[in-house]
Every structure is written in C-alpha cells, then in structure tokens.
Design a protein around this motif. Sequence first.
Motif, PDB file in Angstrom:
ATOM      1  N   ALA A 164      51.732  86.078  51.681  1.00 24.07           N
ATOM      2  CA  ALA A 164      51.383  86.176  50.256  1.00 24.07           C
ATOM      3  C   ALA A 164      50.871  87.575  49.917  1.00 24.07           C
ATOM      4  O   ALA A 164      51.209  88.129  48.863  1.00 24.07           O
ATOM      5  CB  ALA A 164      50.328  85.120  49.906  1.00 24.07           C
ATOM      6  N   VAL A 165      50.085  88.155  50.796  1.00 27.02           N
ATOM      7  CA  VAL A 165      49.602  89.520  50.562  1.00 27.02           C
ATOM      8  C   VAL A 165      50.791  90.486  50.559  1.00 27.02           C
ATOM      9  O   VAL A 165      50.901  91.373  49.703  1.00 27.02           O
ATOM     10  CB  VAL A 165      48.573  89.932  51.654  1.00 27.02           C
ATOM     11  N   LEU A 166      51.694  90.291  51.515  1.00 23.87           N
ATOM     12  CA  LEU A 166      52.885  91.150  51.581  1.00 23.87           C
ATOM     13  C   LEU A 166      53.709  91.029  50.297  1.00 23.87           C
ATOM     14  O   LEU A 166      54.151  92.032  49.726  1.00 23.87           O
ATOM     15  CB  LEU A 166      53.728  90.761  52.798  1.00 23.87           C
ATOM     16  N   PHE A 167      53.872  89.809  49.842  1.00 19.53           N
ATOM     17  CA  PHE A 167      54.642  89.550  48.625  1.00 19.53           C
ATOM     18  C   PHE A 167      54.027  90.330  47.452  1.00 19.53           C
ATOM     19  O   PHE A 167      54.719  91.035  46.715  1.00 19.53           O
ATOM     20  CB  PHE A 167      54.632  88.047  48.364  1.00 19.53           C
ATOM     21  N   GLY A 168      52.700  90.215  47.304  1.00 15.15           N
ATOM     22  CA  GLY A 168      52.007  90.928  46.219  1.00 15.15           C
ATOM     23  C   GLY A 168      52.155  92.434  46.347  1.00 15.15           C
ATOM     24  O   GLY A 168      52.403  93.137  45.364  1.00 15.15           O
ATOM     25  N   ASN A 169      52.029  92.936  47.564  1.00 18.42           N
ATOM     26  CA  ASN A 169      52.130  94.384  47.769  1.00 18.42           C
ATOM     27  C   ASN A 169      53.551  94.892  47.526  1.00 18.42           C
ATOM     28  O   ASN A 169      53.748  95.994  47.020  1.00 18.42           O
ATOM     29  CB  ASN A 169      51.676  94.753  49.188  1.00 18.42           C
ATOM     30  N   VAL A 170      54.547  94.067  47.873  1.00 19.81           N
ATOM     31  CA  VAL A 170      55.937  94.466  47.645  1.00 19.81           C
ATOM     32  C   VAL A 170      56.254  94.435  46.145  1.00 19.81           C
ATOM     33  O   VAL A 170      56.927  95.323  45.628  1.00 19.81           O
ATOM     34  CB  VAL A 170      56.905  93.551  48.433  1.00 19.81           C
ATOM     35  N   LEU A 171      55.736  93.430  45.451  1.00 25.49           N
ATOM     36  CA  LEU A 171      56.018  93.348  44.010  1.00 25.49           C
ATOM     37  C   LEU A 171      55.566  94.615  43.291  1.00 25.49           C
ATOM     38  O   LEU A 171      56.170  95.041  42.314  1.00 25.49           O
ATOM     39  CB  LEU A 171      55.313  92.128  43.408  1.00 25.49           C
ATOM     40  N   ARG A 172      54.491  95.205  43.782  1.00 31.27           N
ATOM     41  CA  ARG A 172      53.970  96.433  43.149  1.00 31.27           C
ATOM     42  C   ARG A 172      54.247  97.678  43.970  1.00 31.27           C
ATOM     43  O   ARG A 172      53.762  98.750  43.645  1.00 31.27           O
ATOM     44  CB  ARG A 172      52.464  96.302  42.938  1.00 31.27           C
ATOM     45  N   TRP A 173      54.964  97.544  45.056  1.00 26.33           N
ATOM     46  CA  TRP A 173      55.232  98.663  45.982  1.00 26.33           C
ATOM     47  C   TRP A 173      53.966  99.471  46.264  1.00 26.33           C
ATOM     48  O   TRP A 173      53.886 100.659  46.045  1.00 26.33           O
ATOM     49  CB  TRP A 173      56.365  99.562  45.455  1.00 26.33           C
ATOM     50  N   GLU A 174      52.960  98.753  46.756  1.00 28.71           N
ATOM     51  CA  GLU A 174      51.678  99.366  47.092  1.00 28.71           C
ATOM     52  C   GLU A 174      51.779  99.984  48.478  1.00 28.71           C
ATOM     53  O   GLU A 174      51.474  99.348  49.497  1.00 28.71           O
ATOM     54  CB  GLU A 174      50.572  98.300  47.085  1.00 28.71           C
ATOM     55  N   GLY A 175      52.207 101.239  48.532  1.00 22.23           N
ATOM     56  CA  GLY A 175      52.489 101.888  49.815  1.00 22.23           C
ATOM     57  C   GLY A 175      51.311 101.910  50.774  1.00 22.23           C
ATOM     58  O   GLY A 175      51.462 101.634  51.966  1.00 22.23           O
ATOM     59  N   GLU A 176      50.125 102.236  50.266  1.00 23.38           N
ATOM     60  CA  GLU A 176      48.958 102.331  51.166  1.00 23.38           C
ATOM     61  C   GLU A 176      48.629 100.972  51.780  1.00 23.38           C
ATOM     62  O   GLU A 176      48.251 100.875  52.941  1.00 23.38           O
ATOM     63  CB  GLU A 176      47.729 102.808  50.395  1.00 23.38           C
ATOM     64  N   TYR A 177      48.739  99.930  50.978  1.00 26.87           N
ATOM     65  CA  TYR A 177      48.419  98.597  51.500  1.00 26.87           C
ATOM     66  C   TYR A 177      49.516  98.125  52.453  1.00 26.87           C
ATOM     67  O   TYR A 177      49.242  97.481  53.467  1.00 26.87           O
ATOM     68  CB  TYR A 177      48.241  97.584  50.361  1.00 26.87           C
ATOM     69  N   LEU A 178      50.772  98.443  52.115  1.00 27.89           N
ATOM     70  CA  LEU A 178      51.861  98.052  53.013  1.00 27.89           C
ATOM     71  C   LEU A 178      51.702  98.741  54.366  1.00 27.89           C
ATOM     72  O   LEU A 178      52.008  98.163  55.408  1.00 27.89           O
ATOM     73  CB  LEU A 178      53.217  98.406  52.382  1.00 27.89           C
ATOM     74  N   ALA A 179      51.172  99.972  54.346  1.00 24.38           N
ATOM     75  CA  ALA A 179      50.959 100.702  55.597  1.00 24.38           C
ATOM     76  C   ALA A 179      49.940  99.993  56.478  1.00 24.38           C
ATOM     77  O   ALA A 179      49.971 100.099  57.692  1.00 24.38           O
ATOM     78  CB  ALA A 179      50.487 102.119  55.296  1.00 24.38           C
ATOM     79  N   ARG A 180      49.016  99.275  55.846  1.00 28.93           N
ATOM     80  CA  ARG A 180      47.939  98.610  56.610  1.00 28.93           C
ATOM     81  C   ARG A 180      48.239  97.153  56.887  1.00 28.93           C
ATOM     82  O   ARG A 180      47.432  96.456  57.476  1.00 28.93           O
ATOM     83  CB  ARG A 180      46.632  98.671  55.816  1.00 28.93           C
TER      84      ARG A 180
END
Length: 327
Positions: A164-180
């Motif tokens: 679910a966190v990944l889904f949210g980060n992908v929807l907004r392309w949150e690069g810093e969060y995806l890195a972590r």
Amino acid sequence: MKCRVCRQPAVIDVRRHNANFCEEHFVRLCRDQVVKAIEAFEMLSPGDRVLVAVSGGKDSLALWDILLALGYEVDGLYLGLGIGDYSEGSGHHAREFAAARGLRLLEVDLRSEHGFGIPDGSRAANRPPCSACGLSKRHLFDRAAREGDYDALATGHNLDDEAAVLFGNVLRWEGEYLARQMPVLPAGNGFPRKVKPLVRLGERETAAYCVLRGIDYQVEECPMAAGNRHLGYKAALNAVEAQSPGTRHAFYFGFLDRAADLFRSQMAEVDQGLGTCATCGSPANGEVCAFCRLVDRATGDRGPTHDAAVGRVPVRLESRRDDGVPG
Ligand code: SF4
Ligand code: ZN
C-alpha cells in the motif's frame, strides 16, 4: 479442506499460495516466510540483538514471537502515544505478552517524557496526527536502538502495508520515498539498521498466526486513523487481490527486483545533507532535528530550539522516513 503438507484437516486457506494448511504447518509456513525474507535481504545474522517496535497489535507481537522462535535475542520497545483508551489497551497487550514470557519490554511515554500526546500535540503543531505520530515513532525507536546498542531495529510492517505504501508512492512518483522502500535499511549516519521481516506475510496471516499461537492482541483500530490515505490504498489493493490473488506480492516484489535500484541515487542525495541535532544529538537535516521541532511546537515552547529551526528545513526532508502506515 486439507493441509497441503500433511493432508490433515486444514484451518486456513492462503489463496496467494493456492493452498490450505493445518495449524502446525501454517505456523511453520509463517516462520519459513520470515526466514526467507531475512535471508534474501540479509536482514539479520545469527546471534544479533534485535529491538522490536511493539504496538500491541497482531503484526508486532507475531514478529516478536517468530524472531524468538528463530533463536534471536529480542527485546521489545513500546511507545505510549497518549491516545486515550486505544493507548491503554495497546500498552496492556504489549506488557501482557512480555510478562507472560519473561521478556524485556522497554517503554517510552510521549506525554510524561516529552510533554505531549499525539491528539493534542499534533493539533498544537498543526500537523496531521499520523504524521506527528510517525515522526515520533521513527525518532524514538531509532534513538532507543542506538542507545541500547542493538544490532537492528525490527518493525512489523507486513506485505499489505508495504504494497500500500508502494502504491501511494508510485501514484505520486515520490522518488525519495521509493528509494527508501526497502525491507532493510543499513545502519549509518546515526541510524540503526532497520528491518521488516514480515514483508512476505499478509495481515490476514499475521492475525491467524496470533490466534493459533494464543497471542492476545489489540484489535481496536486507532481512532486517529480515519481519513489516512494509506487505508484507501490498502482497500484498493484488497479489491485487486480479491480478483487476482498474488497480485499484491507480484507488485511489491516486482518493484524490489526490477525497479528499486532506479531510485537509489535519490537516497544518497538526501543522506548527504545530514548533520547532528544541536538539542538531542540525533541525525538532523538542519540545526535541530524534526522531532525536537515537533516537541517545541506541540508543547508551545518558543525557546532557542524553535527559533533555530523555523524556516530552515524543506518539508519533504522533515518527513524523510514517513511511510504513512497507520497503527
Ligand atoms: Fe499513530 Fe497509527 Fe494512530 Fe496514525 S493511526 S496516530 S500512525 S497509531
Ligand atoms: Zn533533536
């Protein structure tokens, strides 16, 4: 319905594995999945001293139980959030689990030790409750692991949470969060090693594990969770998973296998700017860390810590480890 392993009557079906299991083999499956995660991501080594962040809920208590069964030396850390009856109940379950097994449970109480609880503190600081809560948890868990010289800090994030966190980060392309968004973050820059050994188990499985092991856990939802975006992402993925079992697993592990490396450089960029908090000595993006600034705002303190912090740190960096997971 028969157990896939022994053909005795099954107690649970796991659609993702397209299989049913009896009590003994389900418990074994859960432990095997944790072993697999620990080995695949090199989370822990034999003999490691581990600190588990314990909320009193199913995931953290299942994790504590499984790590002990696997032979690790594990203490718990409970953080009192000051959320009325919910916190009372959570603390009770954490203490009961530890006392019944003779385990060491460390406790930090936000209100008596830092002057605020999440409901009033987040209001005073003008910050969403889950954001203030996540920031406090990360800071105080990290600090306890560092000060107690633990080899790793383990949290009960399960597959449903991480997807679910990944889904949210992908929807907004949150690069810093995806890195972590990794099941293990190495120690460094004043942070302890952080591991998520439950990433191969869904929350239905951790709940069933607790029931079968006789672990009494907090079933109430936190009253502050209402409106948290994460719950919406989870519900969306639940709908997809119901139609097509295994999709959540494929989404999350496909990301780790094929896409996570693309975001690594953004993690290094964030880490480069880290210094030390002038107030508490923790890692900080400015003169004063985000938690000390929160304490100032939540308690109405307008001392030097607050003045030094105002306007210096970009908001995105303040919440650099915010994964948005309620609970
Ligand atoms: Fe904290 Fe979870 Fe409650 Fe949000 S839902 S306030 S993160 S315990
Ligand atoms: Zn600080």
